[in-house]
Scaffold this motif. Structure first.
Motif, PDB file in Angstrom:
ATOM      1  N   ALA A  27     -51.665  22.887 -19.006  1.00 14.14           N
ATOM      2  CA  ALA A  27     -51.931  22.558 -17.610  1.00 14.14           C
ATOM      3  C   ALA A  27     -52.830  23.614 -16.972  1.00 14.14           C
ATOM      4  N   GLU A  28     -52.591  24.871 -17.304  1.00 14.07           N
ATOM      5  CA  GLU A  28     -53.423  25.947 -16.774  1.00 14.07           C
ATOM      6  C   GLU A  28     -54.845  25.827 -17.300  1.00 14.07           C
ATOM      7  N   ALA A  29     -54.984  25.494 -18.583  1.00 15.43           N
ATOM      8  CA  ALA A  29     -56.311  25.310 -19.161  1.00 15.43           C
ATOM      9  C   ALA A  29     -57.049  24.165 -18.477  1.00 15.43           C
ATOM     10  N   ASP A  30     -56.363  23.032 -18.286  1.00 17.32           N
ATOM     11  CA  ASP A  30     -57.000  21.878 -17.649  1.00 17.32           C
ATOM     12  C   ASP A  30     -57.421  22.210 -16.220  1.00 17.32           C
ATOM     13  N   GLU A  31     -56.599  22.988 -15.520  1.00 18.48           N
ATOM     14  CA  GLU A  31     -56.924  23.360 -14.139  1.00 18.48           C
ATOM     15  C   GLU A  31     -58.171  24.222 -14.078  1.00 18.48           C
ATOM     16  N   ARG A  32     -58.291  25.183 -14.990  1.00 18.78           N
ATOM     17  CA  ARG A  32     -59.466  26.069 -14.975  1.00 18.78           C
ATOM     18  C   ARG A  32     -60.725  25.317 -15.384  1.00 18.78           C
ATOM     19  N   ASP A  69     -64.695  40.136 -17.552  1.00 22.20           N
ATOM     20  CA  ASP A  69     -64.908  38.841 -16.908  1.00 22.20           C
ATOM     21  C   ASP A  69     -66.063  38.925 -15.910  1.00 22.20           C
ATOM     22  N   GLY A  70     -66.758  37.805 -15.742  1.00 17.63           N
ATOM     23  CA  GLY A  70     -67.749  37.701 -14.686  1.00 17.63           C
ATOM     24  C   GLY A  70     -67.061  37.554 -13.335  1.00 17.63           C
ATOM     25  N   ASP A  71     -67.599  38.196 -12.309  1.00 17.47           N
ATOM     26  CA  ASP A  71     -66.934  38.145 -11.005  1.00 17.47           C
ATOM     27  C   ASP A  71     -67.069  36.785 -10.330  1.00 17.47           C
ATOM     28  N   ARG A  72     -67.895  35.892 -10.879  1.00 16.61           N
ATOM     29  CA  ARG A  72     -68.023  34.540 -10.343  1.00 16.61           C
ATOM     30  C   ARG A  72     -67.700  33.486 -11.405  1.00 16.61           C
ATOM     31  N   ASP A  73     -66.947  33.903 -12.404  1.00 17.90           N
ATOM     32  CA  ASP A  73     -66.617  33.010 -13.516  1.00 17.90           C
ATOM     33  C   ASP A  73     -65.359  32.207 -13.172  1.00 17.90           C
ATOM     34  N   VAL A  88     -63.658  30.327 -15.194  1.00 16.54           N
ATOM     35  CA  VAL A  88     -62.848  30.039 -16.380  1.00 16.54           C
ATOM     36  C   VAL A  88     -61.618  30.940 -16.505  1.00 16.54           C
ATOM     37  N   PRO A  89     -61.744  32.275 -16.450  1.00 11.62           N
ATOM     38  CA  PRO A  89     -60.533  33.103 -16.551  1.00 11.62           C
ATOM     39  C   PRO A  89     -59.602  32.901 -15.349  1.00 11.62           C
ATOM     40  N   VAL A  90     -58.312  33.041 -15.575  1.00 11.28           N
ATOM     41  CA  VAL A  90     -57.342  32.969 -14.486  1.00 11.28           C
ATOM     42  C   VAL A  90     -57.513  34.205 -13.607  1.00 11.28           C
ATOM     43  N   PRO A  91     -57.699  34.048 -12.298  1.00  5.61           N
ATOM     44  CA  PRO A  91     -57.879  35.215 -11.426  1.00  5.61           C
ATOM     45  C   PRO A  91     -56.716  36.199 -11.559  1.00  5.61           C
ATOM     46  N   GLY A  92     -57.054  37.448 -11.766  1.00  7.88           N
ATOM     47  CA  GLY A  92     -56.043  38.496 -11.871  1.00  7.88           C
ATOM     48  C   GLY A  92     -55.372  38.611 -13.213  1.00  7.88           C
ATOM     49  N   ARG A  93     -55.625  37.695 -14.153  1.00 10.00           N
ATOM     50  CA  ARG A  93     -54.937  37.722 -15.443  1.00 10.00           C
ATOM     51  C   ARG A  93     -55.297  38.988 -16.233  1.00 10.00           C
ATOM     52  N   ALA A  94     -56.567  39.348 -16.276  1.00 15.39           N
ATOM     53  CA  ALA A  94     -56.966  40.528 -17.046  1.00 15.39           C
ATOM     54  C   ALA A  94     -56.336  41.794 -16.472  1.00 15.39           C
ATOM     55  N   VAL A  95     -56.308  41.912 -15.153  1.00 16.85           N
ATOM     56  CA  VAL A  95     -55.696  43.085 -14.518  1.00 16.85           C
ATOM     57  C   VAL A  95     -54.198  43.118 -14.803  1.00 16.85           C
ATOM     58  N   GLU A  96     -53.552  41.964 -14.719  1.00  5.98           N
ATOM     59  CA  GLU A  96     -52.116  41.873 -15.032  1.00  5.98           C
ATOM     60  C   GLU A  96     -51.834  42.366 -16.447  1.00  5.98           C
ATOM     61  N   LEU A  97     -52.663  41.941 -17.397  1.00  6.06           N
ATOM     62  CA  LEU A  97     -52.458  42.333 -18.784  1.00  6.06           C
ATOM     63  C   LEU A  97     -52.729  43.820 -18.987  1.00  6.06           C
ATOM     64  N   ALA A  98     -53.729  44.349 -18.261  1.00  5.95           N
ATOM     65  CA  ALA A  98     -54.017  45.778 -18.364  1.00  5.95           C
ATOM     66  C   ALA A  98     -52.869  46.618 -17.805  1.00  5.95           C
ATOM     67  N   GLU A  99     -52.200  46.117 -16.774  1.00  2.00           N
ATOM     68  CA  GLU A  99     -51.042  46.828 -16.224  1.00  2.00           C
ATOM     69  C   GLU A  99     -49.836  46.743 -17.145  1.00  2.00           C
ATOM     70  N   ARG A 100     -49.753  45.677 -17.908  1.00  2.00           N
ATOM     71  CA  ARG A 100     -48.605  45.462 -18.801  1.00  2.00           C
ATOM     72  C   ARG A 100     -48.755  46.190 -20.120  1.00  2.00           C
TER      73      ARG A 100
END
Length: 319
Positions: free
Chosen positions: A167-172, A261-265, A267-279
């Protein structure tokens, strides 16, 4: 948006570009202005079509995204060959790896991973330290292959579709536009792909006409895949949540992973990369100005990111 989907978009809307608008779009395209074909020898390694250049001990493995080919990484990436042996691989089922690999066979995650192993082994590079880099679907593939390879030293993933559900993939994908969503799956997309497979030369010419913002060789190569390769790869590497365990495994091993990620892309989920970097301590997140075609539209910046990771990995290995 894939080249095949742009073809049907143009046909469905009856939108023929005037010569003036075509050349205007072409002149405004950063990719057309900056891209030139990269160096290296084209060959077959295992089931994959690859391009190889450079002579360094470390291997840099470059993986383009879905419906792309090794042409995506043009001459701006030649600088990597000053420090490493560079292997640019067409993913299984796409580009030259459609011809030499699997036009009609199932393309699963396991088969993608095995194909990369076979290609590197076929080149005599399977035991070399490796920095693996991917764009879009290739970014997901890079993370997952890196987690299985004992030789991995670092990972760079550009515009990676790190989704936790279909569902997340289809939404993006829908966020890219209504026609992109329509062409991602379903009967219209399948019929379009069938037409492309039956009329590949015509489809390649049409792809150039309908993609003035792409270098012509890249547009032509974008029709070299099958419905099976596209849909099975999408399911395995884009829509499936198969990457998070791989990231956790890389973190346990202390392998650095950079998510760019591109700042106007869209496709990636907003904030996902930062979340993973914090984890995960080994994961870092970075943003560059651009959309989903970062390595093509801004190759100098992307090649610089890869070069930095490569040199850092080499320094760490010497300590």
């Amino acid at each position: 948006m894939t080249v095949a989907s742009r073809i049907i978009t143009g046909l469905a809307l009856g939108a023929g570009l005037t010569a003036a608008s075509w050349f205007a779009a072409r002149a405004a395209s950063p990719a057309v202005r900056s891209w030139r074909q990269g160096t290296g020898e084209l060959q077959v390694a295992g089931p994959l079509g690859v391009r190889v250049f450079g002579e360094g001990e470390t291997v840099v493995l470059l993986l383009p995204g879905i419906a792309a080919s090794q042409l995506f990484f043009g001459d701006a990436y030649d600088r990597l060959g000053e420090h490493a042996t560079v292997v640019v691989a067409d993913p299984l089922g796409f580009g030259d790896s459609m011809v030499h690999g699997t036009a009609g066979e199932s393309v699963s995650l396991a088969s993608h991973l095995a194909a990369l192993d076979a290609a590197l082994d076929g080149l005599g590079l399977g035991d070399r330290p490796t920095v693996v880099v991917g764009h879009s679907m290739g970014g997901s593939l890079a993370i997952q292959w890196a987690a299985t390879a004992s030789t991995t030293r670092a990972v760079v993933a550009f515009d990676a579709p790190l989704y936790r559900s279909r569902a997340e993939a289809d939404e993006r994908v829908a966020g890219m536009g209504w026609f992109e969503a329509l062409m991602a799956s379903g009967p219209i997309a399948e019929r379009t792909c069938a037409w492309v497979c039956e009329n590949r030369d015509s489809a390649a010419r049409l792809a150039v006409a309908l993609n003035p913002d792409l270098p012509a060789p890249i547009a032509r190569a974008g029709v070299r895949h099958t419905w099976e390769a596209y849909t099975r790869s999408f399911d395995a590497l884009v829509a499936g949540q198969t990457w998070e365990g791989a990231l956790a495994h890389l973190d346990e091993r202390g392998i650095p992973v950079m998510l760019v990620d591109g700042d106007r892309d869209p496709v990636p989920v907003p904030g996902r990369a930062v979340e993973l970097a914090e984890r995960f301590p080994s994961v870092s997140a970075r943003r560059l100005h651009g959309r989903h075609d970062l390595p093509l539209a801004d190759p100098a910046a992307c090649a610089g990111v890869i070069e930095g990771m490569l040199l850092s990995a080499d320094r760490a290995a010497r300590l």
